[in-house]
Enzyme design. Structure first.
Site, PDB file in Angstrom:
ATOM      1  N   ARG A 117       0.861  -1.083   0.043  1.00 51.90           N
ATOM      2  CA  ARG A 117       0.060   0.058   0.063  1.00 51.90           C
ATOM      3  C   ARG A 117       1.038   1.416   0.096  1.00 51.90           C
ATOM      4  O   ARG A 117       2.080   1.232   0.493  1.00 51.90           O
ATOM      5  CB  ARG A 117      -0.934   0.166   1.148  1.00 51.90           C
ATOM      6  CG  ARG A 117      -0.338   0.083   2.468  1.00 51.90           C
ATOM      7  CD  ARG A 117      -1.376   0.326   3.748  1.00 51.90           C
ATOM      8  NE  ARG A 117      -1.868   1.466   4.100  1.00 51.90           N
ATOM      9  CZ  ARG A 117      -1.229   2.571   4.714  1.00 51.90           C
ATOM     10  NH1 ARG A 117      -0.023   2.374   5.060  1.00 51.90           N
ATOM     11  NH2 ARG A 117      -2.240   3.759   4.801  1.00 51.90           N
ATOM     12  N   ASP A 126       2.715   1.302   8.659  1.00 54.55           N
ATOM     13  CA  ASP A 126       3.993   0.380   8.466  1.00 54.55           C
ATOM     14  C   ASP A 126       4.574   0.153   9.770  1.00 54.55           C
ATOM     15  O   ASP A 126       4.714  -1.166  10.162  1.00 54.55           O
ATOM     16  CB  ASP A 126       4.767   1.070   7.337  1.00 54.55           C
ATOM     17  CG  ASP A 126       4.241   0.887   6.002  1.00 54.55           C
ATOM     18  OD1 ASP A 126       3.642  -0.006   5.755  1.00 54.55           O
ATOM     19  OD2 ASP A 126       4.332   1.760   5.339  1.00 54.55           O
ATOM     20  N   ASP A 154       8.288  -0.605   3.984  1.00 56.09           N
ATOM     21  CA  ASP A 154       6.785  -1.196   3.364  1.00 56.09           C
ATOM     22  C   ASP A 154       6.411  -2.346   3.849  1.00 56.09           C
ATOM     23  O   ASP A 154       7.043  -3.362   3.698  1.00 56.09           O
ATOM     24  CB  ASP A 154       6.479  -0.902   2.122  1.00 56.09           C
ATOM     25  CG  ASP A 154       6.700   0.845   1.572  1.00 56.09           C
ATOM     26  OD1 ASP A 154       6.467   1.519   2.345  1.00 56.09           O
ATOM     27  OD2 ASP A 154       6.872   0.758   0.260  1.00 56.09           O
TER      28      ASP A 154
END
Length: 168
Positions: A117, A126, A154
């Site tokens: 995302r 995250d 990420d």
């Protein structure tokens, strides 16, 4: 195109979904998400034209919503708590009793690529998701798909659900 440009592009695409289309797409997303919901569910109250699954689930599930604790950290608190206006136009619980054992987390998405995302760029989710054992589900419209460079920080989601598919 920079990451910031990609965020702006995805936010614009998301905002161009008409109200009539939005209702149909959100219903399809809600139906796809339902089979995965169990136990304590972390979710979000939508801002900036994010997909709204909250309205459909708030009456029938045990929901927990994020509160920003500082410039880098979020925690989840019961949706039943009193709510206040938070930073970035968010609505947050006042934050009495943190819930650390969520079973599922529905994650807002600015853009997505594979099951990664693109968020708003601050890294709150995250940092939270990297230590969570919950099922991590990104929620987005198809129009938010965009290629971007994945950074080491990420967190790969377990799936992303859109109105037309489930990416795993």
């Amino acid at each position: 195109m920079t990451a910031l440009d990609k965020r702006k592009e995805c936010i614009q695409r998301r905002s161009l979904v008409s109200n009539a289309e939005r209702l149909l797409k959100e219903k399809a997303i809600t139906n796809c998400v339902l089979p995965f919901l169990k136990g304590k569910i972390g979710t979000y109250i939508p801002i900036r034209n994010e997909v709204d699954v909250y309205s459909n689930f708030k009456e029938e599930f045990d929901l927990y919503i994020p509160k920003m604790l500082d410039d880098t950290t979020i925690a989840f608190y019961s949706d039943k708590e009193e709510k206040i206006n938070g930073p970035f136009s968010t609505i947050e619980p006042i934050g009495i009793c943190e819930e650390k054992d969520l079973n599922v987390i529905l994650v807002p998405v600015v853009g997505f690529f594979d099951t990664y995302r693109l968020g708003y760029g601050k890294g709150y989710y995250d940092r939270y998701l990297k230590d969570s054992s919950a099922l991590k589900i990104g929620i987005a419209f198809d129009v938010q798909e965009i290629k971007f460079d994945v950074k080491p920080t990420d967190v790969k989601l377990d799936m992303i659900i859109t109105e037309s598919r489930i990416l795993r």
